[in-house]
Write an enzyme that holds these catalytic residues in place. Sequence first.
Site, PDB file in Angstrom:
ATOM      1  N   ASP A 195      14.919 -35.094  59.203  1.00 16.08           N
ATOM      2  CA  ASP A 195      14.854 -34.274  60.420  1.00 16.08           C
ATOM      3  C   ASP A 195      16.255 -33.773  60.775  1.00 16.08           C
ATOM      4  O   ASP A 195      16.634 -33.751  61.943  1.00 16.08           O
ATOM      5  CB  ASP A 195      14.200 -35.022  61.590  1.00 16.08           C
ATOM      6  CG  ASP A 195      13.844 -34.076  62.738  1.00 16.08           C
ATOM      7  OD1 ASP A 195      13.949 -32.843  62.573  1.00 16.08           O
ATOM      8  OD2 ASP A 195      13.448 -34.572  63.811  1.00 16.08           O
TER       9      ASP A 195
ATOM     10  N   ASN B 273      10.777 -23.351  62.087  1.00 16.54           N
ATOM     11  CA  ASN B 273      11.130 -22.935  63.459  1.00 16.54           C
ATOM     12  C   ASN B 273      12.436 -22.154  63.481  1.00 16.54           C
ATOM     13  O   ASN B 273      13.395 -22.505  64.162  1.00 16.54           O
ATOM     14  CB  ASN B 273      11.188 -24.141  64.412  1.00 16.54           C
ATOM     15  CG  ASN B 273      12.180 -25.204  63.974  1.00 16.54           C
ATOM     16  OD1 ASN B 273      12.534 -25.282  62.805  1.00 16.54           O
ATOM     17  ND2 ASN B 273      12.632 -26.016  64.908  1.00 16.54           N
TER      18      ASN B 273
ATOM     19  N   HIS C 212       4.277 -32.356  63.708  1.00 18.34           N
ATOM     20  CA  HIS C 212       5.169 -32.905  64.733  1.00 18.34           C
ATOM     21  C   HIS C 212       4.220 -33.463  65.798  1.00 18.34           C
ATOM     22  O   HIS C 212       3.831 -32.763  66.740  1.00 18.34           O
ATOM     23  CB  HIS C 212       6.044 -31.758  65.271  1.00 18.34           C
ATOM     24  CG  HIS C 212       6.900 -32.076  66.441  1.00 18.34           C
ATOM     25  ND1 HIS C 212       8.255 -32.272  66.342  1.00 18.34           N
ATOM     26  CD2 HIS C 212       6.601 -32.220  67.756  1.00 18.34           C
ATOM     27  CE1 HIS C 212       8.755 -32.515  67.551  1.00 18.34           C
ATOM     28  NE2 HIS C 212       7.770 -32.490  68.429  1.00 18.34           N
TER      29      HIS C 212
ATOM     30  N   HIS D 173      22.687 -28.505  65.846  1.00 15.51           N
ATOM     31  CA  HIS D 173      22.842 -27.682  67.054  1.00 15.51           C
ATOM     32  C   HIS D 173      24.332 -27.561  67.343  1.00 15.51           C
ATOM     33  O   HIS D 173      25.063 -28.556  67.245  1.00 15.51           O
ATOM     34  CB  HIS D 173      22.178 -28.337  68.274  1.00 15.51           C
ATOM     35  CG  HIS D 173      20.676 -28.323  68.226  1.00 15.51           C
ATOM     36  ND1 HIS D 173      19.938 -27.159  68.189  1.00 15.51           N
ATOM     37  CD2 HIS D 173      19.785 -29.341  68.220  1.00 15.51           C
ATOM     38  CE1 HIS D 173      18.644 -27.475  68.156  1.00 15.51           C
ATOM     39  NE2 HIS D 173      18.521 -28.783  68.174  1.00 15.51           N
TER      40      HIS D 173
ATOM     41  N   ASN E 100      13.926 -35.559  69.055  1.00 10.77           N
ATOM     42  CA  ASN E 100      12.498 -35.462  69.348  1.00 10.77           C
ATOM     43  C   ASN E 100      11.692 -35.883  68.123  1.00 10.77           C
ATOM     44  O   ASN E 100      11.804 -35.240  67.092  1.00 10.77           O
ATOM     45  CB  ASN E 100      12.167 -34.012  69.733  1.00 10.77           C
ATOM     46  CG  ASN E 100      10.810 -33.881  70.390  1.00 10.77           C
ATOM     47  OD1 ASN E 100      10.095 -34.860  70.555  1.00 10.77           O
ATOM     48  ND2 ASN E 100      10.457 -32.661  70.748  1.00 10.77           N
TER      49      ASN E 100
ATOM     50  N   PHE F 214      17.115 -30.954  71.726  1.00 15.70           N
ATOM     51  CA  PHE F 214      16.722 -32.136  70.960  1.00 15.70           C
ATOM     52  C   PHE F 214      17.241 -32.010  69.525  1.00 15.70           C
ATOM     53  O   PHE F 214      17.168 -30.940  68.935  1.00 15.70           O
ATOM     54  CB  PHE F 214      15.193 -32.224  70.871  1.00 15.70           C
ATOM     55  CG  PHE F 214      14.512 -32.639  72.139  1.00 15.70           C
ATOM     56  CD1 PHE F 214      14.429 -33.977  72.498  1.00 15.70           C
ATOM     57  CD2 PHE F 214      13.899 -31.695  72.961  1.00 15.70           C
ATOM     58  CE1 PHE F 214      13.756 -34.370  73.644  1.00 15.70           C
ATOM     59  CE2 PHE F 214      13.218 -32.077  74.113  1.00 15.70           C
ATOM     60  CZ  PHE F 214      13.146 -33.417  74.461  1.00 15.70           C
TER      61      PHE F 214
ATOM     62  N   HIS G  88       8.315 -37.731  61.446  1.00 13.06           N
ATOM     63  CA  HIS G  88       9.181 -38.583  62.294  1.00 13.06           C
ATOM     64  C   HIS G  88       8.463 -39.540  63.234  1.00 13.06           C
ATOM     65  O   HIS G  88       8.572 -39.437  64.450  1.00 13.06           O
ATOM     66  CB  HIS G  88      10.193 -37.734  63.071  1.00 13.06           C
ATOM     67  CG  HIS G  88       9.654 -36.481  63.726  1.00 13.06           C
ATOM     68  ND1 HIS G  88       8.487 -36.453  64.464  1.00 13.06           N
ATOM     69  CD2 HIS G  88      10.140 -35.218  63.739  1.00 13.06           C
ATOM     70  CE1 HIS G  88       8.303 -35.224  64.905  1.00 13.06           C
ATOM     71  NE2 HIS G  88       9.273 -34.463  64.472  1.00 13.06           N
TER      72      HIS G  88
ATOM     73  N   ASP H 169       6.554 -27.555  62.934  1.00 19.80           N
ATOM     74  CA  ASP H 169       7.527 -28.548  63.413  1.00 19.80           C
ATOM     75  C   ASP H 169       8.422 -28.044  64.532  1.00 19.80           C
ATOM     76  O   ASP H 169       8.909 -26.924  64.521  1.00 19.80           O
ATOM     77  CB  ASP H 169       8.411 -29.084  62.287  1.00 19.80           C
ATOM     78  CG  ASP H 169       9.291 -30.217  62.814  1.00 19.80           C
ATOM     79  OD1 ASP H 169       8.744 -31.108  63.483  1.00 19.80           O
ATOM     80  OD2 ASP H 169      10.500 -30.182  62.604  1.00 19.80           O
TER      81      ASP H 169
ATOM     82  N   HIS I 272      16.073 -28.777  58.824  1.00 21.44           N
ATOM     83  CA  HIS I 272      16.220 -27.534  59.603  1.00 21.44           C
ATOM     84  C   HIS I 272      17.535 -26.863  59.220  1.00 21.44           C
ATOM     85  O   HIS I 272      18.600 -27.452  59.387  1.00 21.44           O
ATOM     86  CB  HIS I 272      16.260 -27.839  61.104  1.00 21.44           C
ATOM     87  CG  HIS I 272      15.011 -28.462  61.650  1.00 21.44           C
ATOM     88  ND1 HIS I 272      13.950 -27.719  62.111  1.00 21.44           N
ATOM     89  CD2 HIS I 272      14.650 -29.761  61.804  1.00 21.44           C
ATOM     90  CE1 HIS I 272      12.989 -28.535  62.541  1.00 21.44           C
ATOM     91  NE2 HIS I 272      13.383 -29.778  62.365  1.00 21.44           N
TER      92      HIS I 272
END
Length: 410
Positions: A298, A88, A173, A302, A271, A316, A224, A146, A56
């Site tokens: 993954d 995402n 996911h 954040h 997550n 998450f 995951h 995802d 991500h």
Amino acid sequence: MLIKNLRILDPATEKDCIGELNIEGSRIPTLPQLSDGSYDGTGYIVMPGLVDIHTHFREPGATDSETIATGMAAAIAGGFSIVTTMPNTTPAADSEDVLRFQIDEANKYSEGLVTLYPTACCTKGRAGKEAVNPAELPSAIAFTDDGNYVMPDEAMYKIAEDCKALNKVVMDHAVVPSIVNGGVMRKCEASEGEKIFPDAAEVEAVKRDIEVARKTGCRMHIQHLSCAEAVDVIAKAQAEGVSITAEATPHHLMLAAEQIPDAAASNWKMNPPLGLESDVTALRKGVLDGTICCFATDHAPHSAQKKEGGFAKAMFGIIGLETAAPASWTAMVTEAGMSPIEWCKCWTVRPAALLNLSIPSLFDNSSTTVAFLKEEEWLFSEADIASKSHNTPFIGSTFTLRVAGIGRTV
Ligand SMILES: [Zn+2]
């Protein structure tokens, strides 16, 4: 420069041997020079750059947490040659415009070492209503929603049929939201007063995806994986010839819910959540017997603000590119007894094959990205993080391997 006495892991030929390679680049570790002008790589392992099929980078959108520039820096620090970004973003990656932007932006920061392949959404806007048309998204290397389970079932069947025709993999996911029902942690000492994440949320999703693979023939990949029962369900389907594969993250292989300090420790929130020790054992066994074909980070940055509020409120996800090789080596090679070449395949040829990419042999004279590794105790600290975000429970952890550099064979 010609580097001698390297331990070379070459997954394409399955060789684990001492040899020499010509390698160039500004991120090669400092090595002693030999009398013939070559360099001495004694103590270093060289392998093809790692392949991450689950990354991500948050751009476009949440650039307070990560940009493509900072994400690419994290990938270089982690020894990666390929990253596969998740859709995402904001807006979601359901158009060629967003996919092309991500590819073009990554090219500015690749240093000729890392290639970004974006995935696109399975459903328009990642909204879980209507399937996208994969034929209209040629820049997407794979399809996933995802962060979300692909719903409704009709949309999943539609995308699977279309991806089967294009020979592209669908990644899921696999967590049914109605069963999760707000759960944030598995039942353990730290979960007192917190909402519990039931294994059934993952197991039921995996069962649905197996049925999709069985009926459509599409290659389905479970992202995951986190619990023992799901590993069993996948192994059984594989034995029946269903085209289903799965990945495990370094954190699910190294950490267990029993280790979570308390419900305020939001850098342990991801997550799906960490499994129990029995799940970690089953995941490791699944990697060793091939049920789980590859590792994936993954990497989910954040900002500190988004990780506030403990398990109940924090977002998450944890970052993972910088710790991917060290944590997975510690868990699988040092603790679980996996052979280094099998471990290497889980980061290279196997994830690449899912994306229809191939990793050339380091002995065939092609130019390819290589990672330098060193087997030694390494205390991971915040100073080792290149990502814009620092959300990881591994700060202060000791690994048995570190990434020592990255370069290109010539
Ligand atoms: Zn996910």
